[in-house]
Enzyme design. Sequence first.
Site, PDB file in Angstrom:
ATOM      1  N   PHE A 114       0.837  -1.200   0.000  1.00 47.35           N
ATOM      2  CA  PHE A 114       0.000   0.000   0.000  1.00 47.35           C
ATOM      3  C   PHE A 114       0.869   1.246   0.000  1.00 47.35           C
ATOM      4  CE2 PHE A 114      -4.510   1.051   0.433  1.00 47.35           C
ATOM      5  CZ  PHE A 114      -5.085  -0.156   0.078  1.00 47.35           C
ATOM      6  N   GLN A 229      -8.050  14.699   2.902  1.00 43.85           N
ATOM      7  CA  GLN A 229      -7.289  13.866   1.970  1.00 43.85           C
ATOM      8  C   GLN A 229      -8.027  13.666   0.648  1.00 43.85           C
ATOM      9  OE1 GLN A 229      -6.557   9.370   2.675  1.00 43.85           O
ATOM     10  NE2 GLN A 229      -4.543  10.321   2.584  1.00 43.85           N
ATOM     11  N   HIS A 231      -8.048  11.221  -2.492  1.00 37.49           N
ATOM     12  CA  HIS A 231      -7.565   9.914  -2.912  1.00 37.49           C
ATOM     13  C   HIS A 231      -7.329   9.977  -4.410  1.00 37.49           C
ATOM     14  CE1 HIS A 231      -7.490   5.636  -3.726  1.00 37.49           C
ATOM     15  NE2 HIS A 231      -7.578   5.351  -2.442  1.00 37.49           N
ATOM     16  N   LEU A 241     -14.836   5.202  -5.068  1.00 41.62           N
ATOM     17  CA  LEU A 241     -13.448   4.785  -4.895  1.00 41.62           C
ATOM     18  C   LEU A 241     -13.057   3.559  -5.710  1.00 41.62           C
ATOM     19  CD1 LEU A 241     -11.133   5.845  -3.100  1.00 41.62           C
ATOM     20  CD2 LEU A 241     -11.486   3.809  -1.721  1.00 41.62           C
ATOM     21  N   GLU A 244      -6.974   1.735  -3.469  1.00 41.11           N
ATOM     22  CA  GLU A 244      -5.527   1.753  -3.656  1.00 41.11           C
ATOM     23  C   GLU A 244      -4.981   0.330  -3.800  1.00 41.11           C
ATOM     24  OE1 GLU A 244      -3.699   4.593  -1.067  1.00 41.11           O
ATOM     25  OE2 GLU A 244      -1.847   3.447  -0.984  1.00 41.11           O
ATOM     26  N   ARG A 275      -0.704   9.172  -0.797  1.00 43.84           N
ATOM     27  CA  ARG A 275      -1.820   9.709  -1.570  1.00 43.84           C
ATOM     28  C   ARG A 275      -1.682  11.182  -1.922  1.00 43.84           C
ATOM     29  NH1 ARG A 275      -6.523   6.467   1.740  1.00 43.84           N
ATOM     30  NH2 ARG A 275      -6.062   4.502   0.695  1.00 43.84           N
ATOM     31  N   HIS A 342     -11.688  12.227   0.223  1.00 49.58           N
ATOM     32  CA  HIS A 342     -11.768  10.865   0.725  1.00 49.58           C
ATOM     33  C   HIS A 342     -11.749  10.757   2.239  1.00 49.58           C
ATOM     34  CE1 HIS A 342     -11.294   6.568   0.747  1.00 49.58           C
ATOM     35  NE2 HIS A 342     -10.115   6.628   1.347  1.00 49.58           N
ATOM     36  N   ARG A 384      -2.922  10.928   5.721  1.00 46.39           N
ATOM     37  CA  ARG A 384      -3.056   9.557   6.220  1.00 46.39           C
ATOM     38  C   ARG A 384      -2.529   8.569   5.187  1.00 46.39           C
ATOM     39  NH1 ARG A 384      -6.791   5.368   5.493  1.00 46.39           N
ATOM     40  NH2 ARG A 384      -8.348   6.570   4.346  1.00 46.39           N
TER      41      ARG A 384
HETATM   42  C1  LIG Z   1     -14.911   4.192  -0.026  1.00 47.95           C
HETATM   43  C2  LIG Z   1     -13.950   4.160   1.137  1.00 47.95           C
HETATM   44  C3  LIG Z   1     -12.978   3.183   1.209  1.00 47.95           C
HETATM   45  C4  LIG Z   1     -12.098   3.157   2.284  1.00 47.95           C
HETATM   46  N1  LIG Z   1     -11.139   2.169   2.331  1.00 47.95           N
HETATM   47  C5  LIG Z   1     -10.320   2.114   3.397  1.00 47.95           C
HETATM   48  C6  LIG Z   1      -9.371   1.063   3.507  1.00 47.95           C
HETATM   49  O1  LIG Z   1      -9.295   0.169   2.671  1.00 47.95           O
HETATM   50  N2  LIG Z   1      -8.560   1.055   4.586  1.00 47.95           N
HETATM   51  C7  LIG Z   1      -8.617   2.006   5.553  1.00 47.95           C
HETATM   52  O2  LIG Z   1      -7.860   1.941   6.508  1.00 47.95           O
HETATM   53  N3  LIG Z   1      -9.531   3.003   5.481  1.00 47.95           N
HETATM   54  C8  LIG Z   1     -10.381   3.071   4.431  1.00 47.95           C
HETATM   55  N4  LIG Z   1     -11.313   4.076   4.378  1.00 47.95           N
HETATM   56  C9  LIG Z   1     -11.488   4.966   5.535  1.00 47.95           C
HETATM   57  C10 LIG Z   1     -12.210   4.222   6.659  1.00 47.95           C
HETATM   58  O3  LIG Z   1     -13.177   3.370   6.105  1.00 47.95           O
HETATM   59  C11 LIG Z   1     -12.927   5.160   7.621  1.00 47.95           C
HETATM   60  O4  LIG Z   1     -12.098   6.209   8.003  1.00 47.95           O
HETATM   61  C12 LIG Z   1     -13.349   4.401   8.888  1.00 47.95           C
HETATM   62  O5  LIG Z   1     -14.053   3.233   8.537  1.00 47.95           O
HETATM   63  C13 LIG Z   1     -14.199   5.283   9.771  1.00 47.95           C
HETATM   64  O6  LIG Z   1     -14.772   4.508  10.788  1.00 47.95           O
HETATM   65  P1  LIG Z   1     -15.607   5.224  11.931  1.00 47.95           P
HETATM   66  O7  LIG Z   1     -16.053   4.150  12.847  1.00 47.95           O
HETATM   67  O8  LIG Z   1     -14.824   6.343  12.477  1.00 47.95           O
HETATM   68  O9  LIG Z   1     -16.845   5.897  11.168  1.00 47.95           O
HETATM   69  P2  LIG Z   1     -17.951   5.334  10.155  1.00 47.95           P
HETATM   70  O10 LIG Z   1     -17.765   3.933   9.783  1.00 47.95           O
HETATM   71  O11 LIG Z   1     -18.036   6.345   9.073  1.00 47.95           O
HETATM   72  O12 LIG Z   1     -19.271   5.392  11.025  1.00 47.95           O
HETATM   73  C14 LIG Z   1     -19.843   6.600  11.453  1.00 47.95           C
HETATM   74  C15 LIG Z   1     -21.054   6.281  12.286  1.00 47.95           C
HETATM   75  O13 LIG Z   1     -21.552   7.478  12.869  1.00 47.95           O
HETATM   76  C16 LIG Z   1     -22.938   7.511  12.747  1.00 47.95           C
HETATM   77  N5  LIG Z   1     -23.385   8.907  12.722  1.00 47.95           N
HETATM   78  C17 LIG Z   1     -22.844   9.945  12.050  1.00 47.95           C
HETATM   79  N6  LIG Z   1     -23.572  11.058  12.256  1.00 47.95           N
HETATM   80  C18 LIG Z   1     -24.583  10.710  13.086  1.00 47.95           C
HETATM   81  C19 LIG Z   1     -25.680  11.402  13.653  1.00 47.95           C
HETATM   82  N7  LIG Z   1     -25.930  12.683  13.396  1.00 47.95           N
HETATM   83  N8  LIG Z   1     -26.529  10.723  14.458  1.00 47.95           N
HETATM   84  C20 LIG Z   1     -26.345   9.403  14.714  1.00 47.95           C
HETATM   85  N9  LIG Z   1     -25.320   8.701  14.189  1.00 47.95           N
HETATM   86  C21 LIG Z   1     -24.463   9.345  13.393  1.00 47.95           C
HETATM   87  C22 LIG Z   1     -23.241   6.781  11.460  1.00 47.95           C
HETATM   88  O14 LIG Z   1     -24.576   6.303  11.446  1.00 47.95           O
HETATM   89  C23 LIG Z   1     -22.198   5.663  11.504  1.00 47.95           C
HETATM   90  O15 LIG Z   1     -22.708   4.572  12.228  1.00 47.95           O
HETATM   91  C24 LIG Z   1     -12.186   4.123   3.298  1.00 47.95           C
HETATM   92  C25 LIG Z   1     -13.164   5.106   3.228  1.00 47.95           C
HETATM   93  C26 LIG Z   1     -14.032   5.143   2.154  1.00 47.95           C
HETATM   94  C27 LIG Z   1     -15.027   6.256   2.096  1.00 47.95           C
END
Ligand SMILES: Cc1cc2nc3c(=O)[nH]c(=O)nc-3n(C[C@H](O)[C@H](O)[C@H](O)COP(=O)(O)OP(=O)(O)OC[C@H]3O[C@@H](n4cnc5c(N)ncnc54)[C@H](O)[C@@H]3O)c2cc1C
Length: 571
Positions: A114, A229, A231, A241, A244, A275, A342, A384
Amino acid sequence: MRKHDVVIVGAGLAGLRAALELAGKVDVAVVSKVYPSRSHSGAAQGGVAAAMANESDDSPELHMYDTVKGSDYLGDQDAIEIMTHDAPITITEMEHLGCVFSRDAEGRIAQREFGGHSKPRACYAADRTGHAMLHTLYEQSFKYKKDITFYNEWYLLDLIYQDGSARGIVAMDMKTGDIEVIHAKAVLFGTGGYGRAYKITSNAFANTGDGIMAAYRAGLPLEDMEFVQFHPTGLYQQGILMSEAARGEGGYLLNGNMERFMERYAKSRMELAPRDIVSRAEQSEINEGRGAGPNKDYIYIDLRHLGREKILEKLPQIRQLAIDFLGVDCIDNPIPIQPTAHYSMGGIPASKDCEVYSDEKGTIVKGFYAAGECSCISVHGANRLGTNSLLDATVFGRRAGKSILNYLVGAKHEPVNEAEEKRKARKRIDDLLYTPSTESANNIRNELKEAMTTNVGVYRDKERLAAAHKKLKELQQRFTKVRVEDKGKVFNTEIIEALELANMLAYSELIIAGAEARTESRGAHARVDYPTRDDVNWMKHTMVSAGADGAIQLKYKPVVVTKHQPEERKY
Ligand SMILES: Cc1cc2nc3c(=O)[nH]c(=O)nc-3n(C[C@H](O)[C@H](O)[C@H](O)COP(=O)(O)OP(=O)(O)OC[C@H]3O[C@@H](n4cnc5c(N)ncnc54)[C@H](O)[C@@H]3O)c2cc1C
């Protein structure tokens, strides 16, 4: 009033991992505006980083160094060290919980290359890693039906924060439209990122920065908001997306002349440079007239040489996405791509144990925690590395759980004025329902996204940032005249979208304010008018907060440097 020991907002990896740590020990509530398995974590494709020692010369120390360098020396090294050292154990735990990682020939968790990682250390489940991890945690939470109460499709409106302590939240049950207070001894935000303010974005519809703005409205600061960031491989015009992992598996980037241009920008790492560097290289090719297509405004990612079998085994999801959205099958043709917004490096400032800070001096808010993409701990600094975010969310979700357990010993429910909290939230919604209407929320949202992608994107400068700032002020003003036409109570998505737009308009201004002030280029923040990194004046974190009159205030705090002194970043 509903009462729990802990309320967690967010059911992504950070929120669910914390909930599992707490389950069986205390009474936990998990609030999520989308059904848990639809959290954006489930969209993550490429992998999760950990020095698993498959490669005998990889180590958490090397992972730490790569991350510090990748962060353009803005990451806090004490926190990065914890993350990279906790990584192997956290991934092994995930495996034991039932996460189906892909395997290598010896049966170990397979690892791929990566960007910016000097060893192949991305553990993965084909190109659906986040899906596998999120579903594992959600399934495991069913074991604790008695201890975890899920409030699915409840929308966080406000954080209840008073006299230095967090006391619960105000939320709307989207199914009924009712506004409720959830009273708790400790509150954890795992509310995810804020990429939806951009027109070209890989982020899910839910990533509208609701959590960070609830903290900001309560009077707390946000850190490093200017670092967004981009991507390098979003589907052309869609932003969706193309992981990567496609480059990790050997994919090339080609310009309009079918030339592997990365040679000019990162000779040793080529397509696997970090990135920020790859996105800038693509944007430079496009700006200098070497893009592809009739308008010379995109780049290709070419996977044809990987062959059908490898594509179907390792990259099935992105193949299907390119077929569905552009009609391009990567087995036979290169895929048109462009940089896409991203990831949010900035967020709620928090300690290594996820305790939220109320100022740049490190004062801790009692009972308030943040983990995952909404937090700024800051393990990613100015940029990141891919696969470090699923890791961040899992490692710090786990740590937040442990930290909250310690805090709960002797903690109590602090008093909350339920009627007053509900009244404030109700007023914000009534203002949207009953103002004299002249403006459309959709128009404002589209103009915001256009302005952010055009003027606050991969490359920035004083004029473009000023233009975006002016536009933002106009849009915020127009937003006061937005009226929601749907007056219904059941699943009123028009109200939710208006509240989300209010958040996007507010935090976009914070991104711009931080970017205007930061007269240097570092990581994802690239200023054409200040093209070099300036460690003398700018090796510091931005802390933005609302002053007494609501005006934006910028303060700064030092970066934690332990083992690695800043050097020029070469790849
Ligand atoms: C398409 C894509 C691919 C990615 N691929 C990778 C990868 O391969 N490897 C990697 O390391 N990272 C990757 N990332 C980044 C990574 O997925 C995220 O940064 C990480 O999963 C975030 O996790 P989290 O638990 O912080 O938030 P999230 O999984 O985004 O969850 C947020 C939560 O907050 C809740 N929420 C938000 N606002 C409210 C509200 N107002 N009221 C109630 N609930 C709310 C939502 O319902 C959700 O449950 C990727 C991101 C994207 C967009």
